[in-house]
Design a protein around this motif. Structure first.
Motif, PDB file in Angstrom:
ATOM      1  N   MET A   1     -10.205  23.057  58.703  1.00  5.34           N
ATOM      2  CA  MET A   1      -9.676  23.327  60.079  1.00  5.34           C
ATOM      3  C   MET A   1     -10.422  24.433  60.491  1.00  5.34           C
ATOM      4  O   MET A   1     -10.521  25.489  59.801  1.00  5.34           O
ATOM      5  CB  MET A   1      -8.385  23.364  60.364  1.00  5.34           C
ATOM      6  CG  MET A   1      -7.548  22.187  60.101  1.00  5.34           C
ATOM      7  SD  MET A   1      -5.601  22.149  60.741  1.00  5.34           S
ATOM      8  CE  MET A   1      -5.232  23.583  59.495  1.00  5.34           C
ATOM      9  N   ASP A   2     -11.161  24.565  61.659  1.00  7.39           N
ATOM     10  CA  ASP A   2     -11.651  25.621  62.367  1.00  7.39           C
ATOM     11  C   ASP A   2     -10.506  26.816  62.545  1.00  7.39           C
ATOM     12  O   ASP A   2      -9.494  26.411  63.002  1.00  7.39           O
ATOM     13  CB  ASP A   2     -12.564  25.324  63.629  1.00  7.39           C
ATOM     14  CG  ASP A   2     -13.774  24.491  63.189  1.00  7.39           C
ATOM     15  OD1 ASP A   2     -14.108  23.588  64.066  1.00  7.39           O
ATOM     16  OD2 ASP A   2     -14.263  24.447  61.974  1.00  7.39           O
ATOM     17  N   GLY A  59      -5.497  19.999  63.244  1.00  6.90           N
ATOM     18  CA  GLY A  59      -6.466  19.311  62.406  1.00  6.90           C
ATOM     19  C   GLY A  59      -6.320  17.589  62.292  1.00  6.90           C
ATOM     20  O   GLY A  59      -6.381  17.082  61.439  1.00  6.90           O
ATOM     21  N   ARG A  60      -5.640  17.081  63.422  1.00  9.59           N
ATOM     22  CA  ARG A  60      -5.068  15.693  63.780  1.00  9.59           C
ATOM     23  C   ARG A  60      -6.195  15.031  63.999  1.00  9.59           C
ATOM     24  O   ARG A  60      -6.987  15.150  65.086  1.00  9.59           O
ATOM     25  CB  ARG A  60      -3.931  15.722  64.618  1.00  9.59           C
ATOM     26  CG  ARG A  60      -3.238  14.338  64.700  1.00  9.59           C
ATOM     27  CD  ARG A  60      -2.443  14.284  65.898  1.00  9.59           C
ATOM     28  NE  ARG A  60      -1.355  13.292  65.989  1.00  9.59           N
ATOM     29  CZ  ARG A  60      -0.382  12.824  65.593  1.00  9.59           C
ATOM     30  NH1 ARG A  60       0.225  13.937  64.937  1.00  9.59           N
ATOM     31  NH2 ARG A  60       0.255  11.825  65.897  1.00  9.59           N
ATOM     32  N   ASN A 148       2.776  21.183  62.753  1.00  7.77           N
ATOM     33  CA  ASN A 148       2.382  21.676  61.355  1.00  7.77           C
ATOM     34  C   ASN A 148       0.758  21.050  61.042  1.00  7.77           C
ATOM     35  O   ASN A 148       0.481  19.945  61.999  1.00  7.77           O
ATOM     36  CB  ASN A 148       3.089  20.927  60.153  1.00  7.77           C
ATOM     37  CG  ASN A 148       3.217  19.497  60.578  1.00  7.77           C
ATOM     38  OD1 ASN A 148       3.874  18.918  61.481  1.00  7.77           O
ATOM     39  ND2 ASN A 148       2.537  18.691  59.620  1.00  7.77           N
ATOM     40  N   PRO A 149       0.267  21.483  60.051  1.00  2.00           N
ATOM     41  CA  PRO A 149      -1.170  21.000  59.927  1.00  2.00           C
ATOM     42  C   PRO A 149      -1.303  19.372  59.700  1.00  2.00           C
ATOM     43  O   PRO A 149       0.051  19.001  58.997  1.00  2.00           O
ATOM     44  CB  PRO A 149      -1.629  21.817  58.729  1.00  2.00           C
ATOM     45  CG  PRO A 149      -1.012  23.166  58.979  1.00  2.00           C
ATOM     46  CD  PRO A 149       0.542  22.784  59.094  1.00  2.00           C
ATOM     47  N   SER A 150      -1.933  18.621  60.245  1.00  2.00           N
ATOM     48  CA  SER A 150      -1.813  17.148  60.123  1.00  2.00           C
ATOM     49  C   SER A 150      -1.781  17.011  58.589  1.00  2.00           C
ATOM     50  O   SER A 150      -2.493  17.055  57.886  1.00  2.00           O
ATOM     51  CB  SER A 150      -3.101  16.552  60.682  1.00  2.00           C
ATOM     52  OG  SER A 150      -2.958  15.172  60.883  1.00  2.00           O
TER      53      SER A 150
END
Length: 334
Positions: A1-2, A59-60, A148-150
């Motif tokens: 993820m950026d 990052g989904r 949350n992060p994907s």
């Protein structure tokens, strides 16, 4: 993820904190806030840029639709077309952990990114008082997947959100731990279909409808959240239906017959308690695994009824091979 390089504010639940959260939402920023299920990552559902910021922070994948959260049924009817059956379910179970997938109302103003270009919309009226205060004060639909992060373990406390998204989002409203601990149950209507078991027992929905719900959904082309095969995953591999700990494992028990388990979802075998503790236990087990150099997390069997059905859904997805590593050494599971 950026890296988005945001300065993440931690807000309280007093009127000033609610007002600041709404100010950020109106500015197109994304804000995490508690619901009774899990913490959601909210953005203005009418703004392409705000919804794009949700996808970027998590990052989904953009083919995975989001749930629009509304303050009440009246507001929900401005963005979705309700049948009599849908309206009856909403009146029975809203506010609460039920999401309905309904036809998108023409001219609703909802960003195409929320529905992933589909002609349906997933909508919910949450019960948590902080979520309701934010939605009422904001005055519009808020798209909010889990904060949350994907693909990772869903957050049930503000600290969990900090661990995954600090520096990537504008603010987190700290409303304490979530009471239900599992994402909402998702039901499509006309024809009726279960798309995701969750924090409302499927049996309760079936009793209200007077019919059994077939299971639907497509991991390749989701029409609702929570349908990807690999999801809710800790860092360590997950082994299911473990009646004891194997060498090199951290064991999460369920019920009184798991002596020696590192953690227990419910010593009394209560699936409601287990649901509320599930994601926290997976996070804790992952930490223990890292400290001990353990290769996997083993989870005891959980009855597949009531909220146990939703617990097992999350565990099966947590144990699935990870998409970034198809050869992930995940122990076999049924």
């Amino acid at each position: 993820m950026d890296v988005l390089d945001e300065t993440t504010e931690i807000l309280g639940t007093e009127p000033a904190g609610i007002a600041r959260a709404c100010e950020l939402l109106h500015a197109g920023k994304v804000v995490a806030f508690p619901t009774e299920t899990v913490y959601g990552l909210g953005g203005d559902a009418r703004s392409d840029s705000a919804v794009a910021a949700i996808y970027a922070a998590k990052g989904r994948p953009r083919f995975n639709p989001l749930i629009a959260h509304l303050p009440d049924l009246e507001t929900a009817e401005t963005i979705a077309v309700f049948s009599d059956r849908a309206r009856d379910l909403a009146r029975r179970f809203w506010p609460g952990p039920l999401t309905l997938v309904l036809p998108l109302r023409p001219g609703s103003g909802i960003s195409d990114l929320v529905s992933a270009g589909l002609d349906t919309i997933a909508i919910r009226v949450p019960a948590h008082p902080v979520a309701r205060a934010i939605l009422k004060a904001f005055g519009g639909p808020v798209a909010a997947p889990s904060a949350n992060p994907s693909g990772k373990v869903s957050p049930t406390t503000a600290c969990h959100v900090v661990e995954g998204l600090a520096g990537r989002i504008a603010a987190i409203v700290d409303g304490g731990p979530c009471a239900v601990g599992l994402e909402s149950t998702i039901v499509q209507l006309d024809p009726p279909m279960l798309l995701r078991p969750g924090g409302l027992a499927v049996e309760a929905v079936e009793a209200a409808l007077g019919l059994s719900l077939p299971t639907g959904g497509d991991a390749a082309k989701p029409n609702a959240p929570g349908q990807l095969k690999s999801h809710y995953a800790p860092g360590a591999a997950v082994r299911l239906n473990a009646t004891e700990r194997a060498p090199g494992e951290v064991w999460i028990g369920f019920g009184p017959d798991c002596a020696g388990a590192d953690l227990n979802l419910s010593l009394t075998g209560d699936t409601t308690e287990a649901a509320a503790r599930l994601f926290g236990a997976l996070r804790a087990a992952d930490r223990i695994a890292g400290e001990k150099g353990a290769r996997a997390i083993a989870v005891a069997p959980v009855p597949d009824a009531g909220l146990g059905r939703a617990i097992n859904d999350r565990l099966i997805r947590a144990a699935a091979p990870r998409p970034e590593d198809p050869a992930h050494p995940c122990p076999a599971h049924p």
